[in-house]
Design a protein around this motif. Sequence first.
Motif, short mmCIF file in Angstrom:
data_model
loop_
_atom_site.label_atom_id
_atom_site.label_comp_id
_atom_site.label_asym_id
_atom_site.label_seq_id
_atom_site.Cartn_x
_atom_site.Cartn_y
_atom_site.Cartn_z
N ASP A 16 1.00 -1.03 0.01
CA ASP A 16 0.10 -0.26 0.02
C ASP A 16 0.92 1.29 0.02
O ASP A 16 1.67 1.43 0.82
N ILE A 17 0.74 2.09 -1.10
CA ILE A 17 1.71 3.21 -1.23
C ILE A 17 1.51 4.29 0.10
O ILE A 17 2.24 5.02 0.33
N ALA A 28 -1.74 9.01 -8.68
CA ALA A 28 -2.30 8.92 -9.78
C ALA A 28 -3.60 9.46 -9.90
O ALA A 28 -4.67 8.93 -9.53
N ALA A 29 -3.54 10.65 -10.06
CA ALA A 29 -4.62 11.52 -9.59
C ALA A 29 -5.52 11.48 -10.76
O ALA A 29 -5.15 11.10 -11.91
N GLY A 38 -9.58 4.44 -6.14
CA GLY A 38 -8.37 3.89 -6.14
C GLY A 38 -7.11 4.45 -5.33
O GLY A 38 -7.46 4.62 -4.14
N ASP A 40 -5.70 7.27 -5.48
CA ASP A 40 -6.06 8.52 -5.21
C ASP A 40 -6.96 8.89 -4.02
O ASP A 40 -6.74 9.45 -2.99
N ALA A 42 -7.39 6.40 -1.66
CA ALA A 42 -6.62 5.97 -0.39
C ALA A 42 -5.60 7.30 0.04
O ALA A 42 -5.61 7.43 1.41
N SER A 129 -2.20 4.78 -14.15
CA SER A 129 -3.20 4.64 -15.26
C SER A 129 -3.57 3.38 -15.45
O SER A 129 -4.49 2.97 -16.41
N THR A 130 -3.13 2.14 -14.70
CA THR A 130 -3.56 0.96 -14.88
C THR A 130 -4.79 0.38 -14.19
O THR A 130 -5.05 -0.85 -14.15
N VAL A 132 -8.48 2.59 -13.11
CA VAL A 132 -9.54 3.14 -13.55
C VAL A 132 -9.51 3.61 -15.15
O VAL A 132 -10.36 3.50 -15.93
N TYR A 133 -8.17 3.92 -15.24
CA TYR A 133 -7.78 4.78 -16.49
C TYR A 133 -7.52 3.45 -17.60
O TYR A 133 -7.53 3.78 -18.74
N VAL A 163 5.36 0.49 -6.26
CA VAL A 163 4.52 -0.12 -5.33
C VAL A 163 3.30 -0.67 -5.99
O VAL A 163 2.45 0.05 -6.34
N PHE A 165 -0.16 -3.14 -6.23
CA PHE A 165 -1.13 -3.63 -5.42
C PHE A 165 -1.55 -4.87 -5.54
O PHE A 165 -2.57 -5.35 -4.83
N1 AR6 Z 1 -1.30 1.48 -3.17
C1 AR6 Z 1 -0.93 1.18 -4.25
N2 AR6 Z 1 -1.45 1.00 -5.36
C2 AR6 Z 1 -2.81 1.15 -5.19
C3 AR6 Z 1 -3.46 1.46 -4.12
C4 AR6 Z 1 -2.68 1.76 -2.77
N3 AR6 Z 1 -3.22 1.83 -1.81
N4 AR6 Z 1 -4.84 1.50 -4.48
C5 AR6 Z 1 -5.12 1.23 -5.73
N5 AR6 Z 1 -3.71 1.03 -6.32
P1 AR6 Z 1 -6.03 3.75 -10.17
P2 AR6 Z 1 -5.52 5.35 -12.73
C6 AR6 Z 1 -3.27 0.50 -7.58
O1 AR6 Z 1 -7.36 3.28 -10.61
O2 AR6 Z 1 -6.02 4.11 -13.43
C7 AR6 Z 1 -8.94 7.76 -9.57
O3 AR6 Z 1 -10.44 7.78 -9.33
C8 AR6 Z 1 -4.61 -0.09 -8.42
O4 AR6 Z 1 -4.62 -1.33 -8.01
O5 AR6 Z 1 -5.69 4.11 -8.75
O6 AR6 Z 1 -4.40 6.39 -13.02
C9 AR6 Z 1 -8.49 9.08 -10.05
O7 AR6 Z 1 -9.10 10.01 -9.19
C10 AR6 Z 1 -3.79 -0.09 -9.88
O8 AR6 Z 1 -2.96 -0.76 -10.07
O9 AR6 Z 1 -5.39 4.89 -10.97
C11 AR6 Z 1 -8.66 9.21 -11.14
O10 AR6 Z 1 -10.00 9.42 -11.78
C12 AR6 Z 1 -3.00 1.56 -9.68
O11 AR6 Z 1 -3.00 1.66 -8.25
C13 AR6 Z 1 -8.35 7.61 -11.88
O12 AR6 Z 1 -8.52 6.83 -10.76
C14 AR6 Z 1 -3.66 2.69 -10.50
O13 AR6 Z 1 -4.90 2.45 -10.49
C15 AR6 Z 1 -6.98 7.44 -12.14
O14 AR6 Z 1 -6.97 6.11 -12.42
#
Ligand code: AR6
Length: 181
Positions: A16-17, A28-29, A38, A40, A42, A129-130, A132-133, A163, A165
Amino acid sequence: MRVEMNGNYVELLMGDITKQQTDAIVNAANGSLLGGGGVDGAIHRVAGGGFLEECKRIRQDTLHGAYLPAGEAVVTSGYHLPAKYVIHTVGPVWKQDEDEEKLLANCYKNALKLAKERGLKSISFPSISTGVYRFPVHLAARVALREIGNFLNQNKFKEVAMVLFSEEDYDVYENTLKNRI
Ligand code: AR6
């Protein structure tokens, strides 16, 4: 897995980052900087209200109300996180019809550039990006590790951690890193 590069280290971790104690963690905002799901969500939950206030000020004062464009990065303090700083970057949404690889590379380049400008020595990235995106993780791992490798080969930093997940993501990054060295 931990690999030396030019006197620096790149490390792959599963976890967990929000628990990382590096000088900075990367968020990853989305362009609003106001939080989301995601990683963000957390980060915002742990960092707290002062963190959200600083994000709002950046939107107002630095970005004049506009969204942070994909590939760019800004920095805030870490507030209740163990990391001193959070570098916010916006990954590209995977659509397969634009230059998303370049935008994803810019996320890593610009975050590392900001960390260096601040004199930081260690940083942790999530797999931008991997989630929700929907960027394919095999391709994202190649882009991330290429940019981190290029940066570490040209700079005296100290440590860059990815890091991951899930075990699946960890395995993809591990195989990609093994193929690079
Ligand atoms: N620690 C490390 N990695 C994590 C954690 C964590 N606590 N939680 C999730 N991941 P995502 P995106 C992983 O969807 O694709 C948000 O709503 C997750 O499993 O967080 O860039 C933002 O506001 C995946 O491998 O980011 C944007 O709207 C990785 O982090 C949108 O999602 C990225 O997944 C950004 O989408």
